[in-house]
Scaffold this motif. Structure first.
Motif, short mmCIF file in Angstrom:
data_model
loop_
_atom_site.label_atom_id
_atom_site.label_comp_id
_atom_site.label_asym_id
_atom_site.label_seq_id
_atom_site.Cartn_x
_atom_site.Cartn_y
_atom_site.Cartn_z
N THR A 48 77.66 78.29 30.25
CA THR A 48 78.41 78.51 31.48
C THR A 48 79.61 79.40 31.18
O THR A 48 79.87 79.76 30.04
CB THR A 48 78.89 77.18 32.08
N GLY A 49 80.38 79.75 32.20
CA GLY A 49 81.55 80.59 32.00
C GLY A 49 81.18 82.05 31.80
O GLY A 49 80.00 82.43 31.81
N ARG A 50 82.20 82.87 31.60
CA ARG A 50 82.02 84.31 31.51
C ARG A 50 82.64 84.84 30.22
O ARG A 50 83.66 84.34 29.76
CB ARG A 50 82.65 85.01 32.72
N LEU A 51 82.02 85.90 29.68
CA LEU A 51 82.50 86.59 28.48
C LEU A 51 82.91 88.00 28.86
O LEU A 51 82.19 88.70 29.59
CB LEU A 51 81.38 86.67 27.43
N LEU A 52 84.07 88.43 28.35
CA LEU A 52 84.49 89.83 28.43
C LEU A 52 84.62 90.36 27.02
O LEU A 52 85.38 89.83 26.21
CB LEU A 52 85.83 89.95 29.16
N LEU A 64 74.86 89.95 21.53
CA LEU A 64 74.67 88.83 20.62
C LEU A 64 75.19 87.53 21.23
O LEU A 64 74.56 86.48 21.12
CB LEU A 64 75.38 89.11 19.30
N LEU A 65 76.34 87.62 21.91
CA LEU A 65 76.99 86.41 22.43
C LEU A 65 76.59 86.09 23.87
O LEU A 65 76.83 84.97 24.34
CB LEU A 65 78.51 86.57 22.37
N ALA A 66 76.00 87.02 24.59
CA ALA A 66 75.71 86.83 26.01
C ALA A 66 74.93 85.56 26.32
O ALA A 66 75.20 84.91 27.34
CB ALA A 66 74.96 88.05 26.56
N PRO A 67 73.96 85.13 25.50
CA PRO A 67 73.23 83.90 25.83
C PRO A 67 74.09 82.65 25.87
O PRO A 67 73.64 81.61 26.38
CB PRO A 67 72.17 83.83 24.73
N LEU A 68 75.31 82.71 25.36
CA LEU A 68 76.20 81.55 25.37
C LEU A 68 76.94 81.42 26.69
O LEU A 68 77.71 80.45 26.87
CB LEU A 68 77.22 81.67 24.23
N PHE A 69 76.74 82.36 27.63
CA PHE A 69 77.53 82.41 28.86
C PHE A 69 76.62 82.61 30.07
O PHE A 69 75.46 83.03 29.94
CB PHE A 69 78.53 83.57 28.80
N ALA A 70 77.19 82.34 31.25
CA ALA A 70 76.47 82.63 32.48
C ALA A 70 76.47 84.13 32.78
O ALA A 70 75.52 84.66 33.35
CB ALA A 70 77.10 81.87 33.64
N GLU A 71 77.56 84.81 32.37
CA GLU A 71 77.67 86.25 32.59
C GLU A 71 78.49 86.87 31.48
O GLU A 71 79.44 86.24 30.97
CB GLU A 71 78.34 86.57 33.94
N ALA A 72 78.14 88.08 31.08
CA ALA A 72 78.89 88.82 30.06
C ALA A 72 79.12 90.24 30.55
O ALA A 72 78.22 90.87 31.13
CB ALA A 72 78.13 88.85 28.73
N ILE A 73 80.34 90.74 30.33
CA ILE A 73 80.69 92.11 30.70
C ILE A 73 81.22 92.83 29.47
O ILE A 73 82.11 92.32 28.79
CB ILE A 73 81.75 92.14 31.82
N GLY A 74 80.67 93.99 29.20
CA GLY A 74 81.17 94.84 28.13
C GLY A 74 81.96 95.99 28.72
O GLY A 74 81.50 96.66 29.64
N PHE A 111 87.84 84.94 32.73
CA PHE A 111 86.81 84.71 31.72
C PHE A 111 87.17 83.51 30.85
O PHE A 111 88.34 83.22 30.63
CB PHE A 111 86.67 85.95 30.84
N ARG A 112 86.14 82.85 30.37
CA ARG A 112 86.35 81.77 29.42
C ARG A 112 86.71 82.32 28.05
O ARG A 112 87.56 81.76 27.34
CB ARG A 112 85.10 80.91 29.30
N VAL A 113 86.07 83.43 27.64
CA VAL A 113 86.31 84.03 26.33
C VAL A 113 86.45 85.54 26.51
O VAL A 113 85.66 86.16 27.23
CB VAL A 113 85.15 83.72 25.35
N VAL A 114 87.45 86.11 25.85
CA VAL A 114 87.62 87.56 25.78
C VAL A 114 87.57 87.95 24.31
O VAL A 114 88.32 87.40 23.48
CB VAL A 114 88.95 88.01 26.40
N THR A 115 86.68 88.85 23.95
CA THR A 115 86.50 89.25 22.56
C THR A 115 86.92 90.69 22.33
O THR A 115 86.80 91.54 23.22
CB THR A 115 85.03 89.09 22.11
N PHE A 116 87.38 90.95 21.11
CA PHE A 116 87.73 92.28 20.64
C PHE A 116 87.11 92.42 19.25
O PHE A 116 87.55 91.77 18.30
CB PHE A 116 89.25 92.45 20.54
N ALA A 117 86.09 93.22 19.12
CA ALA A 117 85.39 93.37 17.84
C ALA A 117 85.80 94.69 17.20
O ALA A 117 85.34 95.76 17.61
CB ALA A 117 83.88 93.31 18.03
#
Length: 276
Positions: A48-52, A64-74, A111-117
């Motif tokens: 659940t939740g959203r990834l940015l 890679l991480l999108a399956p852990l969330f309901a929605e992912a935005i790059g 978003f639940r999680v915001v990532t910076f790779a």
């Protein structure tokens, strides 16, 4: 706490990674799948939740991480990176958005999680930290830096002759590292932890995913690796690009056993921050 507006100390350069996108997926070694399990457990992710993913490039971490969330935005400012990302097979819950990090929140929501790779050092860090803090993290959300060297491996027998490759780049581009239209005499910026604490984030918690996984690399892979970096982006060589590539391929051919190299992956680190 107020935002600091971009000033003379940081100026975006749209040529920073110009021409690198086509080389990224071949030239960069993928993140370890162990990263997915580690973040799922540490952050309590349940689909659940959203990834940015900010500065997503061709979407390596996003997908890679999108399956852990309901929605992912790059999000990325380079249209070629997003074109490469959109061509990749991936989860149906992913979408891509062209924007600089400094343009956030850009109407993207929370978003639940915001990532910076491996991307935050290219940004106006105080401004981006403030915008994410104030507008984009849901209560209890997480900011995650993902870091690691993926364009080349750890030292091992049979690896490409990286020192000689660096010398060749220097011969063509000069002794000071290039970056877009400018130079990085002292490398990329540090001090990310100070920025995060000043922005009101708590932490960090560090997760280290061990490297050491052997990866077979062809000469084409290594050439793509070189051209995937900001310091040797194809446009920097201008009309000398064909000569440089010919010299690079000759150097690699003389060092490759049977046309192949072996590299060991580096450790990958996830640095997790929470809001007070």
């Amino acid at each position: 706490m107020t935002e600091r507006r971009p000033g003379t100390e940081w100026r975006w350069d749209e040529t920073l990674f110009a021409g690198t996108a086509a080389h990224y997926l071949t030239g960069r070694m993928p993140y370890s799948p162990e990263l997915v399990d580690a973040l799922r457990e540490e952050l309590g992710l349940d689909g659940t939740g959203r990834l940015l993913d900010v500065g997503c490039g061709p979407g390596s971490l996003t997908l890679l991480l999108a399956p852990l969330f309901a929605e992912a935005i790059g999000v990325d400012p380079d249209p070629d990176m997003l074109t490469e990302a959109s061509r990749r097979p991936g989860a149906a819950n992913v979408r891509w958005h062209r924007a600089r990090a400094e343009d956030l929140p850009a109407g993207l929501g929370v978003f639940r999680v915001v990532t910076f790779a491996q991307s935050f050092h290219w940004m106006d860090q105080p401004l981006v930290a403030a915008r994410v803090r104030d507008h984009m993290l849901e209560p209890g959300g997480f900011w995650v830096h993902v870091g690691g060297t993926t364009h080349q491996g750890a030292a091992t027998a049979g690896q490409p002759p990286w020192d000689s490759v660096d010398e060749l780049v220097t011969r063509y581009l000069g002794p000071v590292r290039r970056a877009g239209q400018g130079h990085l005499p002292n490398g990329t910026r540090s001090g990310e932890e100070d920025v995060m604490r000043a922005a009101g984030f708590r932490g960090p918690t560090r997760l280290t995913l061990g490297g050491g996984r052997p990866v077979a690399r062809t000469i084409d892979d290594v050439v793509a690796s070189v051209f995937s970096t900001s310091g040797a982006a194809p446009h920097l060589f201008a009309d000398r690009l064909p000569a440089f590539e010919a010299d690079l391929r000759g150097l690699l051919a003389s060092a490759a056993a049977g046309g192949r190299f072996t590299e060991l992956t580096h450790d990958i680190e996830a640095v997790i921050w929470r809001l007070h």
